[in-house]
Design a protein around this motif. Structure first.
Motif, PDB file in Angstrom:
ATOM      1  N   PHE A  64       6.326  -4.492   2.877  1.00  0.00           N
ATOM      2  CA  PHE A  64       6.046  -3.068   3.089  1.00  0.00           C
ATOM      3  C   PHE A  64       7.111  -2.438   3.983  1.00  0.00           C
ATOM      4  O   PHE A  64       7.461  -1.268   3.806  1.00  0.00           O
ATOM      5  CB  PHE A  64       4.660  -2.893   3.704  1.00  0.00           C
ATOM      6  CG  PHE A  64       3.572  -3.560   2.918  1.00  0.00           C
ATOM      7  CD1 PHE A  64       3.290  -3.165   1.619  1.00  0.00           C
ATOM      8  CD2 PHE A  64       2.833  -4.602   3.457  1.00  0.00           C
ATOM      9  CE1 PHE A  64       2.303  -3.783   0.877  1.00  0.00           C
ATOM     10  CE2 PHE A  64       1.844  -5.228   2.733  1.00  0.00           C
ATOM     11  CZ  PHE A  64       1.577  -4.826   1.438  1.00  0.00           C
ATOM     12  N   ILE A  65       7.626  -3.226   4.935  1.00  0.00           N
ATOM     13  CA  ILE A  65       8.730  -2.734   5.770  1.00  0.00           C
ATOM     14  C   ILE A  65       9.965  -2.498   4.903  1.00  0.00           C
ATOM     15  O   ILE A  65      10.667  -1.491   5.061  1.00  0.00           O
ATOM     16  CB  ILE A  65       9.039  -3.744   6.897  1.00  0.00           C
ATOM     17  CG1 ILE A  65       7.847  -3.865   7.843  1.00  0.00           C
ATOM     18  CG2 ILE A  65      10.284  -3.324   7.669  1.00  0.00           C
ATOM     19  CD1 ILE A  65       8.004  -4.950   8.892  1.00  0.00           C
TER      20      ILE A  65
ATOM     21  N   TYR B  50      -0.576  -0.293  -2.220  1.00  0.00           N
ATOM     22  CA  TYR B  50       0.651  -0.891  -1.686  1.00  0.00           C
ATOM     23  C   TYR B  50       1.684   0.199  -1.373  1.00  0.00           C
ATOM     24  O   TYR B  50       2.378   0.141  -0.350  1.00  0.00           O
ATOM     25  CB  TYR B  50       1.246  -1.885  -2.684  1.00  0.00           C
ATOM     26  CG  TYR B  50       0.578  -3.238  -2.702  1.00  0.00           C
ATOM     27  CD1 TYR B  50      -0.231  -3.661  -1.652  1.00  0.00           C
ATOM     28  CD2 TYR B  50       0.770  -4.119  -3.768  1.00  0.00           C
ATOM     29  CE1 TYR B  50      -0.830  -4.898  -1.666  1.00  0.00           C
ATOM     30  CE2 TYR B  50       0.164  -5.368  -3.788  1.00  0.00           C
ATOM     31  CZ  TYR B  50      -0.636  -5.749  -2.736  1.00  0.00           C
ATOM     32  OH  TYR B  50      -1.239  -6.995  -2.751  1.00  0.00           O
ATOM     33  N   TRP B  51       1.777   1.181  -2.260  1.00  0.00           N
ATOM     34  CA  TRP B  51       2.727   2.273  -2.047  1.00  0.00           C
ATOM     35  C   TRP B  51       2.298   3.152  -0.869  1.00  0.00           C
ATOM     36  O   TRP B  51       3.139   3.579  -0.064  1.00  0.00           O
ATOM     37  CB  TRP B  51       2.865   3.106  -3.315  1.00  0.00           C
ATOM     38  CG  TRP B  51       3.792   4.288  -3.177  1.00  0.00           C
ATOM     39  CD1 TRP B  51       3.499   5.585  -3.412  1.00  0.00           C
ATOM     40  CD2 TRP B  51       5.169   4.253  -2.779  1.00  0.00           C
ATOM     41  NE1 TRP B  51       4.590   6.376  -3.183  1.00  0.00           N
ATOM     42  CE2 TRP B  51       5.633   5.582  -2.795  1.00  0.00           C
ATOM     43  CE3 TRP B  51       6.039   3.232  -2.411  1.00  0.00           C
ATOM     44  CZ2 TRP B  51       6.940   5.921  -2.456  1.00  0.00           C
ATOM     45  CZ3 TRP B  51       7.343   3.566  -2.056  1.00  0.00           C
ATOM     46  CH2 TRP B  51       7.785   4.885  -2.078  1.00  0.00           C
ATOM     47  N   LYS B  52       1.016   3.372  -0.754  1.00  0.00           N
ATOM     48  CA  LYS B  52       0.501   4.146   0.383  1.00  0.00           C
ATOM     49  C   LYS B  52       0.842   3.448   1.697  1.00  0.00           C
ATOM     50  O   LYS B  52       1.252   4.093   2.675  1.00  0.00           O
ATOM     51  CB  LYS B  52      -1.014   4.323   0.240  1.00  0.00           C
ATOM     52  CG  LYS B  52      -1.643   5.174   1.332  1.00  0.00           C
ATOM     53  CD  LYS B  52      -3.137   5.320   1.100  1.00  0.00           C
ATOM     54  CE  LYS B  52      -3.779   6.139   2.223  1.00  0.00           C
ATOM     55  NZ  LYS B  52      -5.258   6.278   2.018  1.00  0.00           N
ATOM     56  N   THR B  53       0.676   2.140   1.728  1.00  0.00           N
ATOM     57  CA  THR B  53       1.023   1.378   2.930  1.00  0.00           C
ATOM     58  C   THR B  53       2.525   1.420   3.181  1.00  0.00           C
ATOM     59  O   THR B  53       2.967   1.557   4.327  1.00  0.00           O
ATOM     60  CB  THR B  53       0.560  -0.085   2.776  1.00  0.00           C
ATOM     61  OG1 THR B  53      -0.851  -0.116   2.570  1.00  0.00           O
ATOM     62  CG2 THR B  53       0.901  -0.897   4.016  1.00  0.00           C
TER      63      THR B  53
ATOM     64  N   SER C  14       7.943  -8.795 -11.599  1.00  0.00           N
ATOM     65  CA  SER C  14       9.337  -8.422 -11.357  1.00  0.00           C
ATOM     66  C   SER C  14       9.573  -6.924 -11.481  1.00  0.00           C
ATOM     67  O   SER C  14      10.581  -6.417 -10.984  1.00  0.00           O
ATOM     68  CB  SER C  14      10.259  -9.159 -12.343  1.00  0.00           C
ATOM     69  OG  SER C  14      10.202 -10.550 -12.129  1.00  0.00           O
ATOM     70  N   GLY C  15       8.679  -6.221 -12.122  1.00  0.00           N
ATOM     71  CA  GLY C  15       8.841  -4.780 -12.294  1.00  0.00           C
ATOM     72  C   GLY C  15       7.742  -3.975 -11.632  1.00  0.00           C
ATOM     73  O   GLY C  15       7.518  -2.827 -12.006  1.00  0.00           O
ATOM     74  N   ARG C  16       7.061  -4.586 -10.677  1.00  0.00           N
ATOM     75  CA  ARG C  16       5.975  -3.876  -9.982  1.00  0.00           C
ATOM     76  C   ARG C  16       6.194  -3.883  -8.478  1.00  0.00           C
ATOM     77  O   ARG C  16       6.913  -4.723  -7.944  1.00  0.00           O
ATOM     78  CB  ARG C  16       4.630  -4.522 -10.304  1.00  0.00           C
ATOM     79  CG  ARG C  16       4.152  -4.273 -11.723  1.00  0.00           C
ATOM     80  CD  ARG C  16       2.722  -4.710 -11.920  1.00  0.00           C
ATOM     81  NE  ARG C  16       2.255  -4.459 -13.275  1.00  0.00           N
ATOM     82  CZ  ARG C  16       1.044  -4.753 -13.724  1.00  0.00           C
ATOM     83  NH1 ARG C  16       0.172  -5.341 -12.912  1.00  0.00           N
ATOM     84  NH2 ARG C  16       0.694  -4.489 -14.965  1.00  0.00           N
ATOM     85  N   LEU C  17       5.535  -2.961  -7.814  1.00  0.00           N
ATOM     86  CA  LEU C  17       5.606  -2.867  -6.356  1.00  0.00           C
ATOM     87  C   LEU C  17       4.588  -3.832  -5.758  1.00  0.00           C
ATOM     88  O   LEU C  17       3.583  -3.432  -5.190  1.00  0.00           O
ATOM     89  CB  LEU C  17       5.323  -1.436  -5.893  1.00  0.00           C
ATOM     90  CG  LEU C  17       5.621  -1.178  -4.415  1.00  0.00           C
ATOM     91  CD1 LEU C  17       7.083  -0.819  -4.226  1.00  0.00           C
ATOM     92  CD2 LEU C  17       4.744  -0.070  -3.853  1.00  0.00           C
ATOM     93  N   TYR C  18       4.876  -5.112  -5.929  1.00  0.00           N
ATOM     94  CA  TYR C  18       4.033  -6.165  -5.373  1.00  0.00           C
ATOM     95  C   TYR C  18       4.847  -6.948  -4.341  1.00  0.00           C
ATOM     96  O   TYR C  18       6.079  -6.876  -4.308  1.00  0.00           O
ATOM     97  CB  TYR C  18       3.539  -7.105  -6.481  1.00  0.00           C
ATOM     98  CG  TYR C  18       2.243  -6.685  -7.117  1.00  0.00           C
ATOM     99  CD1 TYR C  18       2.087  -5.408  -7.662  1.00  0.00           C
ATOM    100  CD2 TYR C  18       1.160  -7.554  -7.189  1.00  0.00           C
ATOM    101  CE1 TYR C  18       0.895  -5.035  -8.251  1.00  0.00           C
ATOM    102  CE2 TYR C  18      -0.032  -7.186  -7.785  1.00  0.00           C
ATOM    103  CZ  TYR C  18      -0.164  -5.922  -8.319  1.00  0.00           C
ATOM    104  OH  TYR C  18      -1.338  -5.551  -8.897  1.00  0.00           O
ATOM    105  N   THR C  19       4.153  -7.728  -3.536  1.00  0.00           N
ATOM    106  CA  THR C  19       4.804  -8.458  -2.450  1.00  0.00           C
ATOM    107  C   THR C  19       5.246  -9.864  -2.858  1.00  0.00           C
ATOM    108  O   THR C  19       5.992 -10.507  -2.118  1.00  0.00           O
ATOM    109  CB  THR C  19       3.848  -8.579  -1.252  1.00  0.00           C
ATOM    110  OG1 THR C  19       2.679  -9.318  -1.644  1.00  0.00           O
ATOM    111  CG2 THR C  19       3.417  -7.208  -0.760  1.00  0.00           C
TER     112      THR C  19
END
Length: 419
Positions: free
Chosen positions: A76-77, A46-49, A136-141
């Motif tokens: 991601f935007i 997800y971070w790479k994207t 809530s504390g993760r780089l998720y969508t």
């Protein structure tokens, strides 16, 4: 002194609620090492994207078509835009999810700016869903998508339909299956609009049979009907427009997801063909709703059981039909916390019975034809194209607890076709 005492008395529960929420999120922030822990599970890709979207605030059309993920690109935007502006690394994306989650919790817990017993218990029910604080504390969508859905309902309840539609468009731009929410509103509002039109048509015929000159009378009655029931084409037109925004993404992707995402990610078999479906995903979602909403609601709100209303011919047919689905479309594979818990049960028959009972609880709880029913029904329908995962009910639970806190979850949204 009296004024100060009255103000304190009036707002002490609200202040207490805010302190509790702040403490919970502060503990979460510290437990997650101030959101600076190494990327985990899906976060690395997800971070790479997100970094691909960090070169500019406005992504190119080519990037929107091919960015290596399966869901629509708005999160991601946003993550990429934060990196472009602040260079904060993965922390920035996690922090925006963290703040959004805090705001959603306050929005549910403070309807009309103050806490109530129902809103407090609704927040407790939401926090019992483990994925809410985890994500809530993760780089998720998921949090961003759920936020726009909640915003859509917040505007909808205030009859701000253009803003509501805009929020739902952003939700669908975050996750495709957010389509369930504006589509449910569209169905309810269109049914109501059609019923009112039928009533008016019947009324015209009745008046015509009594007198010839009736235009003024009929127009007055029409206006009264429309005003009383708040029926206007915009109420179903705007959620329809929001729902149709999914077509733009299907055309852009030339499928349900970008081709680069279909090749880069492990794609569930049900998503590899356009017309392929898996009904086991639908009734698994019902089981999750039974576990994570129906049971907590029953315990928190001390709901009373009326067996005379439960044991009916309709519900017996519903139970038999659900049993048929569970037998013909057995759950062979799934993912999530619930499945990990089920692994402690050694007997597969007992597991399936438990899943069936939980799914039946959800069906019985939402058997009335109102907006909650259509949200659940359409959501389950969309889950026929998704890999079974209890995480996917997050926006569903969020809206159910929001409606519960507003005391409108069980409102009879569908009008009856009678004078």
């Amino acid at each position: 002194m009296f004024y100060k005492h009255g103000f304190r008395e009036k707002h002490q529960y609200t202040i207490f609620f805010l302190i509790c929420v702040i403490v919970i999120y502060l503990i979460l922030f510290i437990a997650l090492n101030q959101l600076q822990y190494p990327p985990t599970t899906d976060e690395p890709h997800y971070w790479k994207t997100s970094l691909r979207f960090s070169d500019s605030l406005i992504p190119s059309l080519d990037l929107l078509r091919n960015y290596g993920e399966l869901n629509t690109p708005l999160p991601f935007i946003i993550f990429g835009g934060l990196e472009y502006l602040f260079k904060g690394g993965i922390f920035s994306g996690r922090f925006i999810n963290f703040i959004i989650s805090f705001c959603m919790t306050c929005l549910i817990g403070l309807p009309k700016g103050k806490v109530t017993k129902k809103s407090f218990l609704s927040v407790c029910g939401l926090l019992l869903f483990p994925y809410y604080l985890i994500l809530s504390g993760r780089l998720y969508t998921d949090i961003i998508a759920a936020f726009f859905v909640l915003l859509g309902f917040w505007f909808y309840n205030r009859s701000q339909h253009i803003l509501s539609s805009s929020a739902f468009i952003l939700a669908i731009a975050s996750r495709q299956f957010m389509l369930a929410f504006p589509l449910a509103i569209f169905v309810v509002e269109l049914i109501n609009y059609s019923i009112i039109k039928i009533r008016i048509y019947r009324l015209r015929k009745a008046v015509n049979s009594r007198q010839k000159e009736n235009n003024a009378e009929v127009k007055a009655i029409e206006a009264d009907y429309l005003a009383k029931n708040r029926i206007h084409p915009i109420r179903w037109l705007m959620p329809l427009i929001a729902s149709l925004s999914i077509i733009g993404w299907l055309v852009l992707f030339e499928g349900i997801a970008p081709e680069a995402g279909m090749t880069a990610r492990a794609v569930p078999a049900v998503q590899q063909k356009l017309w392929s479906i898996d009904l086991s995903g639908s009734w698994f979602i019902l089981s999750c709703v039974g576990l994570y909403f129906v049971i907590p609601e029953f315990i928190l709100f001390r709901s009373k059981i009326s067996w005379s209303k439960i044991i009916t011919g309709k519900n017996c047919f519903l139970a038999a039909f659900l049993l048929f689905l569970c037998i013909v479309f057995p759950l062979t594979e799934a993912h999530g916390i619930f499945i990990r818990i089920l692994r402690f049960i050694p007997n597969d028959f007992v597991k399936n019975i438990l899943l069936y009972i939980l799914a039946l609880l959800a069906c019985l709880r939402f058997s009335r034809f109102n907006i909650a029913f259509f949200i659940l029904f359409i959501h389950c329908g969309l889950m026929m194209k998704a890999y079974p995962w209890d995480k996917y009910i997050l926006p569903l639970l969020l809206i159910f607890w929001y409606l519960k806190s507003r005391k409108i979850l069980d409102n009879q949204n569908i009008l009856k076709l009678k004078f």
